[in-house]
Design a protein around this motif. Sequence first.
Motif, PDB file in Angstrom:
ATOM      1  N   LEU A   8      -6.970  20.762  14.867  1.00  0.00           N
ATOM      2  CA  LEU A   8      -8.032  21.233  15.756  1.00  0.00           C
ATOM      3  C   LEU A   8      -8.184  20.319  16.969  1.00  0.00           C
ATOM      4  N   GLN A   9      -8.095  19.024  16.751  1.00  0.00           N
ATOM      5  CA  GLN A   9      -8.245  18.079  17.857  1.00  0.00           C
ATOM      6  C   GLN A   9      -7.081  18.174  18.833  1.00  0.00           C
ATOM      7  N   VAL A  10      -5.876  18.296  18.296  1.00  0.00           N
ATOM      8  CA  VAL A  10      -4.696  18.370  19.156  1.00  0.00           C
ATOM      9  C   VAL A  10      -4.709  19.646  19.999  1.00  0.00           C
ATOM     10  N   ALA A  11      -5.158  20.750  19.408  1.00  0.00           N
ATOM     11  CA  ALA A  11      -5.121  22.050  20.088  1.00  0.00           C
ATOM     12  C   ALA A  11      -6.406  22.378  20.827  1.00  0.00           C
ATOM     13  N   ALA A  12      -7.342  21.455  20.853  1.00  0.00           N
ATOM     14  CA  ALA A  12      -8.690  21.761  21.361  1.00  0.00           C
ATOM     15  C   ALA A  12      -8.700  22.267  22.796  1.00  0.00           C
ATOM     16  N   ASP A  13      -7.890  21.709  23.676  1.00  0.00           N
ATOM     17  CA  ASP A  13      -7.950  22.036  25.099  1.00  0.00           C
ATOM     18  C   ASP A  13      -6.848  22.992  25.550  1.00  0.00           C
ATOM     19  N   ILE A  14      -6.212  23.643  24.596  1.00  0.00           N
ATOM     20  CA  ILE A  14      -5.128  24.567  24.944  1.00  0.00           C
ATOM     21  C   ILE A  14      -5.646  26.002  24.867  1.00  0.00           C
ATOM     22  N   PRO A  15      -5.674  26.732  25.980  1.00  0.00           N
ATOM     23  CA  PRO A  15      -6.222  28.095  25.979  1.00  0.00           C
ATOM     24  C   PRO A  15      -5.552  29.033  24.980  1.00  0.00           C
ATOM     25  N   SER A  16      -4.256  28.827  24.742  1.00  0.00           N
ATOM     26  CA  SER A  16      -3.521  29.732  23.851  1.00  0.00           C
ATOM     27  C   SER A  16      -3.625  29.342  22.380  1.00  0.00           C
ATOM     28  N   SER A  17      -4.504  28.392  22.049  1.00  0.00           N
ATOM     29  CA  SER A  17      -4.590  27.892  20.673  1.00  0.00           C
ATOM     30  C   SER A  17      -5.681  28.559  19.848  1.00  0.00           C
ATOM     31  N   THR A  18      -6.266  29.638  20.340  1.00  0.00           N
ATOM     32  CA  THR A  18      -7.376  30.276  19.629  1.00  0.00           C
ATOM     33  C   THR A  18      -6.994  30.650  18.209  1.00  0.00           C
ATOM     34  N   GLU A  19      -5.792  31.188  18.057  1.00  0.00           N
ATOM     35  CA  GLU A  19      -5.358  31.656  16.735  1.00  0.00           C
ATOM     36  C   GLU A  19      -5.267  30.522  15.723  1.00  0.00           C
ATOM     37  N   ILE A  20      -4.567  29.455  16.088  1.00  0.00           N
ATOM     38  CA  ILE A  20      -4.382  28.360  15.129  1.00  0.00           C
ATOM     39  C   ILE A  20      -5.702  27.641  14.856  1.00  0.00           C
ATOM     40  N   ARG A  21      -6.578  27.573  15.864  1.00  0.00           N
ATOM     41  CA  ARG A  21      -7.869  26.907  15.636  1.00  0.00           C
ATOM     42  C   ARG A  21      -8.750  27.721  14.692  1.00  0.00           C
ATOM     43  N   SER A  22      -8.750  29.027  14.839  1.00  0.00           N
ATOM     44  CA  SER A  22      -9.554  29.853  13.930  1.00  0.00           C
ATOM     45  C   SER A  22      -9.020  29.750  12.505  1.00  0.00           C
ATOM     46  N   ILE A  23      -7.688  29.698  12.352  1.00  0.00           N
ATOM     47  CA  ILE A  23      -7.093  29.544  11.028  1.00  0.00           C
ATOM     48  C   ILE A  23      -7.496  28.205  10.413  1.00  0.00           C
ATOM     49  N   CYS A  24      -7.430  27.150  11.209  1.00  0.00           N
ATOM     50  CA  CYS A  24      -7.748  25.813  10.677  1.00  0.00           C
ATOM     51  C   CYS A  24      -9.216  25.707  10.269  1.00  0.00           C
ATOM     52  N   HIS A  25     -10.115  26.303  11.046  1.00  0.00           N
ATOM     53  CA  HIS A  25     -11.523  26.303  10.647  1.00  0.00           C
ATOM     54  C   HIS A  25     -11.706  27.081   9.337  1.00  0.00           C
ATOM     55  N   ALA A  26     -11.022  28.221   9.228  1.00  0.00           N
ATOM     56  CA  ALA A  26     -11.131  29.017   7.999  1.00  0.00           C
ATOM     57  C   ALA A  26     -10.544  28.270   6.806  1.00  0.00           C
ATOM     58  N   ASN A  27      -9.469  27.521   7.028  1.00  0.00           N
ATOM     59  CA  ASN A  27      -8.862  26.767   5.935  1.00  0.00           C
ATOM     60  C   ASN A  27      -9.711  25.560   5.540  1.00  0.00           C
ATOM     61  N   ARG A  28     -10.386  24.954   6.516  1.00  0.00           N
ATOM     62  CA  ARG A  28     -11.343  23.898   6.179  1.00  0.00           C
ATOM     63  C   ARG A  28     -12.480  24.490   5.338  1.00  0.00           C
ATOM     64  N   ALA A  29     -12.896  25.690   5.688  1.00  0.00           N
ATOM     65  CA  ALA A  29     -13.924  26.362   4.895  1.00  0.00           C
ATOM     66  C   ALA A  29     -13.437  26.603   3.474  1.00  0.00           C
ATOM     67  N   ALA A  30     -12.151  26.946   3.339  1.00  0.00           N
ATOM     68  CA  ALA A  30     -11.581  27.152   2.008  1.00  0.00           C
ATOM     69  C   ALA A  30     -11.634  25.863   1.191  1.00  0.00           C
ATOM     70  N   CYS A  31     -11.327  24.738   1.837  1.00  0.00           N
ATOM     71  CA  CYS A  31     -11.397  23.440   1.148  1.00  0.00           C
ATOM     72  C   CYS A  31     -12.818  23.142   0.708  1.00  0.00           C
ATOM     73  N   PHE A  32     -13.775  23.308   1.611  1.00  0.00           N
ATOM     74  CA  PHE A  32     -15.178  23.030   1.277  1.00  0.00           C
ATOM     75  C   PHE A  32     -15.669  23.953   0.160  1.00  0.00           C
ATOM     76  N   SER A  33     -15.195  25.199   0.193  1.00  0.00           N
ATOM     77  CA  SER A  33     -15.578  26.130  -0.868  1.00  0.00           C
ATOM     78  C   SER A  33     -15.084  25.641  -2.221  1.00  0.00           C
ATOM     79  N   LYS A  34     -13.836  25.175  -2.268  1.00  0.00           N
ATOM     80  CA  LYS A  34     -13.283  24.647  -3.506  1.00  0.00           C
ATOM     81  C   LYS A  34     -14.030  23.402  -3.970  1.00  0.00           C
ATOM     82  N   LEU A  35     -14.562  22.633  -3.018  1.00  0.00           N
ATOM     83  CA  LEU A  35     -15.292  21.408  -3.345  1.00  0.00           C
ATOM     84  C   LEU A  35     -16.764  21.672  -3.640  1.00  0.00           C
TER      85      LEU A  35
END
Length: 258
Positions: A113-140
Motif C-alpha cells: 500500500l505504501q509503495v503504490a500510494a501515489d500511483i494513479p493506476s494502483s487502485t486495483e492492487i490497493r483495494s485488494i491489499c486493504h481487503a486482504n488486511r481485513a481478511a487477516c484481522f478477521s482471522k485474528l
Amino acid sequence: MVLIEQVPVTESTTVKDSPPALAKAPSSGYVSDGYETASDSELNETENESNNNRESHNTTSSSSNTNLNPEVNQEQLNEQKALAQANDAKVEGNTLFKDGLYEEALPKYELALQVAADIPSSTEIRSICHANRAACFSKLGKHKETITECTKALELNPTYIKALVRRAEAHEKLEHFDEAITDMTKILELEPSHDQARRTVVRLKPLADEKREKMKEEMIGKLKEMGNSILGRFGMSVDNFKAVKDPNTGSYSVQFQK
C-alpha cells in the motif's frame, strides 16, 4: 501508457487475488453461517484474465511509447518498478496468509500500500491489499480493524463484494445488525442471486428490531433516572406525571398526579 507486466513468480509460492472488479463471488462460494469467507482458498483465485489483458495491452502499446519524452518514459518506468514492488509484497502477504501467518502478512500488505500510494493506476492492487488486511484481522478476531480495512477497500472499489461480505460479517460479530443489513442489501443490489446475503438479511432483521427495542428501553430508563434525580429534590418523581392523549386532536398533554 505502458502498463506493468506481472512479475514472474513460481506457482508453488504464488497466491493471487482476483481483481476487485471481478470479485463478485458466486453465492455457493460462501458457507451458510456467513463467517468463513476469509478462507485460504479465497486468496487463491486466478488473475489470468487480468494478466492476459495487461500483456496484450503491453504488446500493442510499447511501440507507440518509444518516441515519448525521456522524462515521461522515466516516470512510467518508475511507476512500473513501484507497481512490481507492490505486487511482490502482496504475493508475499498472500503466501503468509495461506500458511496461517496472519500477523506476519499484515506488514507485507501495508508495504504494498505504501509503495503504490501515489500511483494513479494502483487502485486495483490497493483495494485488494486493504481487503486482504481485513481478511487477516478477521482471522485474528479484530472486527473493528476488519471494518476499517474493508471500508478503505470499498472507497477504492464500491462494488467489491468480498469486502462488503466481510464487513457485514464483522458488523454482525459486533452486533451492529443494522450496518450488517445495509452491507448485505448493497450486495443484493449488485448481485440479486447472492443467496448468503439474502439469508443474512432475513436472519438479522429480527435481531436488529430486538436490539432497537432494547436500546429504546435503556434510553427511557436513563431518562427516567435523570428525571427522578432532579424531581427528587422537590419530593416528586416522574411517576407523578402522566401523558394523556386528547381523543379529539390526537395530541398529548402532561398531567401531574399525586
